[in-house]
Design a protein around this motif. Structure first.
Motif, mmCIF file in Angstrom:
data_model
loop_
_atom_site.group_PDB
_atom_site.id
_atom_site.type_symbol
_atom_site.label_atom_id
_atom_site.label_comp_id
_atom_site.label_asym_id
_atom_site.label_seq_id
_atom_site.Cartn_x
_atom_site.Cartn_y
_atom_site.Cartn_z
ATOM 1 N N VAL A 130 0.857 -1.273 0.522
ATOM 2 C CA VAL A 130 0.115 0.718 -0.027
ATOM 3 C C VAL A 130 0.667 0.909 0.398
ATOM 4 O O VAL A 130 0.749 2.104 -0.620
ATOM 5 N N PRO A 131 2.077 1.444 0.840
ATOM 6 C CA PRO A 131 2.827 2.977 0.779
ATOM 7 C C PRO A 131 3.479 2.595 -0.668
ATOM 8 O O PRO A 131 3.436 3.603 -0.649
ATOM 9 N N LEU A 136 4.393 6.051 -4.882
ATOM 10 C CA LEU A 136 4.180 6.149 -7.176
ATOM 11 C C LEU A 136 3.074 7.499 -7.646
ATOM 12 O O LEU A 136 3.684 7.748 -8.099
ATOM 13 N N MET A 137 2.191 7.333 -6.595
ATOM 14 C CA MET A 137 1.381 8.184 -7.314
ATOM 15 C C MET A 137 1.775 9.645 -7.059
ATOM 16 O O MET A 137 1.865 10.496 -8.022
ATOM 17 N N GLN A 138 2.069 9.573 -5.790
ATOM 18 C CA GLN A 138 2.299 10.814 -5.296
ATOM 19 C C GLN A 138 3.944 11.455 -5.498
ATOM 20 O O GLN A 138 4.037 12.670 -5.449
ATOM 21 N N VAL A 142 2.460 8.586 -11.221
ATOM 22 C CA VAL A 142 1.869 7.898 -11.867
ATOM 23 C C VAL A 142 0.854 7.839 -11.558
ATOM 24 O O VAL A 142 0.119 8.526 -10.948
ATOM 25 N N PRO A 143 -0.303 7.677 -13.248
ATOM 26 C CA PRO A 143 -1.437 8.319 -13.211
ATOM 27 C C PRO A 143 -2.494 6.942 -12.032
ATOM 28 O O PRO A 143 -2.049 5.629 -11.641
ATOM 29 N N VAL A 144 -3.486 7.660 -10.927
ATOM 30 C CA VAL A 144 -3.841 7.265 -10.152
ATOM 31 C C VAL A 144 -5.014 5.705 -11.190
ATOM 32 O O VAL A 144 -4.292 4.264 -10.214
ATOM 33 N N ARG A 222 -6.032 14.095 -6.934
ATOM 34 C CA ARG A 222 -6.639 13.581 -5.692
ATOM 35 C C ARG A 222 -6.493 14.300 -4.096
ATOM 36 O O ARG A 222 -5.276 14.693 -4.437
ATOM 37 N N THR A 223 -6.733 13.416 -3.174
ATOM 38 C CA THR A 223 -6.425 13.752 -1.890
ATOM 39 C C THR A 223 -6.348 11.886 -1.622
ATOM 40 O O THR A 223 -6.617 11.217 -2.570
#
Length: 266
Positions: A130-131, A136-138, A142-144, A222-223
């Motif tokens: 999960v982290p 990767l997103m933050q 990387v696209p959500v 996004r949040t």
């Protein structure tokens, strides 16, 4: 899972996963071009020590992972050792030809495989899924839709394993596993495949609908429930990895264990 993980509070678990991923990926490129057998010997030794120090796996699991990795590395080296070319023959019998040159190249290939595996296991055994995907997103942007899609697929692996066990138990209760031979085995594989494929299609469709309902396809900012940031520990990680790599090169230069400093020249 409690029997697999010994501790998730070690230093390497607190490192930014994106930094860990990028730095470890760069090490694959570094050791891909190393032709000094001594460097690979010392690198595998130091990364083996590092793996046992930082791994979050229980002791017996760490041992078996290293043991299986060593077996794979030996198989990787054996083809080059027994069927290589060279002028200094050590052993020759029928198709098997072992020379000093093929032995050095085979050992280099095996140690490289072993080192790559250790580096990969350092990442895999100190990084929670999960982290990692949140990082990767933050950090890597990387696209959500792709990151959450990969995370959802990762979460389905234990579900599919449990489903496989249920199917096997149901077939055993009905006496469908008692028949021996090729044809009964083929029929059982068909039942496994069709059942799991149908369930996977349904599960994938439900997951896709749920992700669309949660607006995972949106491109706006996004949040996140988990905020992955940077810390001083990331700097410690960089120092530890660079020190491990440097020690391998330094010991190879000052304490060589073999005369093969470049296996391509022999």
């Amino acid at each position: 899972m409690d029997n697999v993980w010994a501790s998730t509070n070690k230093l390497f678990f607190k490192i930014n996963p994106s930094l860990k991923f990028l730095l470890i990926s760069s090490l694959f490129i570094v050791y891909l071009f190393v032709q000094n057998l001594n460097t690979m010997i010392w690198a595998s030794f130091f990364f083996l020590i590092l793996y046992y120090l930082v791994s979050g796996l229980a002791g017996k699991w760490s041992f078996w992972f290293v043991f299986l990795t060593l077996i794979v590395s030996l198989f990787s080296a054996s083809a080059m050792i027994m069927f290589g070319k060279g002028s200094h023959i050590i052993y020759h019998q029928s198709l098997i030809l072992i020379t000093q040159e093929s032995l050095a190249r085979g050992l280099l290939l095996g140690l490289r495989t072993f080192t790559f595996s250790l580096i990969g296991m350092i990442f895999a055994t100190t990084t929670l899924p999960v982290p990692f995907f949140y990082s990767l997103m933050q950090q890597l942007k990387v696209p959500v839709r792709y990151a959450y899609g990969c995370l959802a697929a990762f979460r389905m692996i234990p579900i599919m394993a449990e489903e496989f066990l249920h199917i096997r138990q149901a077939m055993r209760v009905r006496g469908m596993t008692r028949q021996k031979g090729i044809k009964p085995l083929y029929e059982r594989m068909n039942r496994y495949s069709l059942t799991m494929l149908a369930q996977s299609i349904r599960r994938a469709q439900r997951t896709a609908i749920a992700m669309e309902a949660k607006r995972f396809s949106m491109t706006e900012r996004r949040t996140y429930y988990y905020e992955i940031g940077w810390s001083r520990i990331d700097l410690y990680f960089i120092v530890i990895m660079l020190l491990t790599v440097t020690l391998g090169f330094v010991f190879a230069a000052y304490f060589p264990l073999t005369p093969f400093t470049n296996v391509l020249d022999h």
